[in-house]
Design an enzyme around this catalytic site. Structure first.
Site, short mmCIF file in Angstrom:
data_model
loop_
_atom_site.label_atom_id
_atom_site.label_comp_id
_atom_site.label_asym_id
_atom_site.label_seq_id
_atom_site.Cartn_x
_atom_site.Cartn_y
_atom_site.Cartn_z
CB THR A 58 30.19 -26.07 -41.19
OG1 THR A 58 29.38 -24.95 -41.52
CG2 THR A 58 29.31 -27.17 -40.64
CB SER A 116 21.16 -25.71 -42.00
OG SER A 116 22.45 -26.29 -41.96
#
Length: 565
Positions: free
Chosen positions: A378, A449
């Site tokens: 990420t 998430s």
């Protein structure tokens, strides 16, 4: 002449100076200085990103009159080019926007979606969930959302066309960029999977099949051509027409589920941001399916008692932090896509629930003997412009190099976001987070998430923006930056550099960075905590904001850049 300061993470990223202002960014009007520190100070505008070239791309856009949303879009795209193991147009993310003119917050969800042919039992083989199917290969891929999200943000709040903000990323993709130490480490770690995929192998390994060295030039010509072909209609051209057909045909040939209808139906969603008071500040963050609410709940529990007097590395403070983290992660199981299930966010963030959770935090449970994961697929970025607008965005393809597959003709590295769903009851994902029914797979659903981009205000004005990458350590990283700045009054770089801890309830093991003082680690162990030492817990970024005084910092654990005007 405009003056810009760019700060690079390492020797390999300092090689980028040969590219910036020349063949790649071509910023002829800017004076660029690489400085030894990892923090930057500026008076007008600031960009912090997990790539030095990406932060300078954002400042290039700001220097040409773009606003924070324009710069964020350019930074996102450049991050996908220069940090392809962590993010890119094959993934998705979240963007939190503050507009200074109206003192308003907006939350944009461009998280990936499950294909229409997906089902809750799609990973069950011989009566048991096979979680590896959700972590690599074509069945792991969810419908990408990044380009739709950037297009939506630019159309609503941007001042520049997509082709303008994409220009730096296109040049770098086509003409090359120096591989950073972190990217090389990611390539080395996944080298067998990269070697097995023709597109990844041709792009990220040498002709002899070896990983590159830091500073070696990598080129992504197919990705550059794809970005160039999008013109000023990225959503229309990516989710419809030739690109959509190419992606759908590739998925069908490789056993995947994404078809042209999946792409045509994808839409980003504007959601209502979450916020909660914390010691005279207001903390704003993303709503579900992000984990911003977990950040607010943890801070809410910490707000019940002062911590500043305990000391930032003190065992009493860290013990309190560990216990409230555990409670926050227990409640995280109730988070999911609010378009599919009811998320009781009002209850979870109510003072009554937070007080009850704080009481539960005082009673320690027996630890489980499991080994935690430490993937970091990420990227996080932060932007403040000259008008006081702020953008915090987090973008991802999930684990390192996502599904470990590339659509070679498009240069598209595919995500493995299906792993963020529950593969089955009690089945942990790649980050050892166990699944819950609320987060089970459904056609068109967005997976839960950990991403939690955050902006903090005081008396209605932003004073801090922060975010992180690193799976569930995003949540603990954002919390610790907020406490370090707001309670311990550390500057952004000192806060970023502070050794961190992480506790996510299952497994009930406290991860602690080796940089934490030995005496503190011993004291925590003597309290009964099961500790696992790790070299790094994710990566965080931060910008503190005051009139005419911006201070930004990126995380040396992963590298990056901070650039200001």
């Amino acid at each position: 002449m405009v003056s810009m300061k760019v700060l690079f993470a390492s020797a390999s990223e300092r090689h980028a100076r040969a590219f910036i202002g020349a063949a790649t960014l071509a910023i002829s009007a800017l004076t660029i200085a690489a400085l030894p520190a990892r923090a930057a100070e500026a008076h007008r505008a600031m960009v912090v990103a997990e790539s030095a070239i990406a932060s300078s791309a954002g400042v290039e856009i700001l220097s040409h009159g773009g606003n924070a949303v324009d710069a964020a879009a350019a930074t996102v795209l450049m991050t996908g080019v220069t940090n392809p193991a962590a993010s890119g147009i094959g993934g998705g993310g979240f963007m939190l926007v503050y507009l200074a003119r109206t003192h308003s917050f907006y939350a944009l969800d461009y998280r990936e979606r499950a294909p229409l042919a997906a089902s809750a039992t799609m990973y069950v083989r011989s009566g048991k969930p096979d979680e590896e199917l959700a972590r690599s290969g074509s069945l792991a891929v969810a419908v990408p959302g990044e380009l739709a999200g950037l297009d939506a943000a630019l159309r609503r709040f941007g001042t520049m066309r997509f082709s303008t903000v994409a220009a730096p990323a296109i040049r770098v993709a086509e003409q090359g960029f120096p591989a950073t130490q972190h990217l090389v480490q990611d390539i080395v770690e996944t080298a067998p999977q990269i070697a097995a995929d023709p597109g990844l192998r041709a792009t990220y390994l040498t002709p002899a099949g070896a990983p590159p060295k830091p500073g070696d030039v990598l080129r992504e010509k197919a990705l550059g051509a794809t970005l160039r072909s999008l013109g000023d209609d990225p959503a229309g051209r990516f989710y419809h027409g030739e690109i959509a057909r190419t992606l759908a045909e590739w998925m069908k040939a490789h056993g995947g589920l994404i078809g042209t209808e999946d792409l045509a139906q994808y839409r980003p969603v504007w959601r209502t941001p979450l916020h909660r008071a914390y010691r005279g500040y207001e903390v704003w963050t993303m709503p579900p399916p992000s984990s911003g609410g977990v950040v607010l709940e943890i801070l809410g529990m910490l707000a019940g008692a002062p911590v500043a007097g305990l000391g930032v590395d003190s065992p009493p403070y860290l013990a309190r932090l560990i216990e409230v983290m555990r409670q926050g992660f227990i409640d995280r199981a109730q988070y999911a896509d609010p378009d599919f299930v009811h998320v009781p966010i009002d209850v979870l963030l109510s003072q009554r629930h937070i007080d009850e959770a704080l009481q539960r935090a005082l009673h320690r449970r027996a630890p489980a003997h499991l080994v935690p994961a430490s993937d970091h697929g990420t990227s996080n970025l932060l932007v403040v412009d000259k008008d006081g607008n702020v953008v915090a965005a987090t973008t991802t393809i999930n684990t390192i190099f996502g599904a470990k597959m590339m659509v070679a003709s498009l240069g598209l590295v595919l995500n493995d976001e299906m792993d963020d769903f529950s593969a089955g009851p009690g089945v942990p994902n790649a980050f050892k987070l166990e699944g819950a029914a609320a987060n089970e797979i459904a056609p068109g659903k967005r997976p839960l998430s950990s991403m939690s981009p955050t902006i903090v205000t005081r008396r209605g004005r932003p004073v801090l923006t922060t975010g992180a990458s690193g799976g569930p350590t995003i949540i603990s990283g954002v919390v610790q930056i907020a406490v370090d700045v707001l309670d311990f009054h550390l500057g952004p770089q000192a806060a970023v550099d502070e050794p961190r801890v992480h506790e996510q309830a299952a497994p009930d093991v406290v991860l602690v960075e080796t940089a934490m003082p030995a005496a503190t680690r011993r004291a925590l162990a003597e309290m009964g905590y099961q500790l696992k030492e790790v070299s790094a817990l994710g990566a965080v970024g931060a910008i503190t904001i005051a009139p005419g005084d911006l201070n930004g910092a990126f995380d040396p654990r992963k590298g990056g850049g901070a650039a200001g005007l």
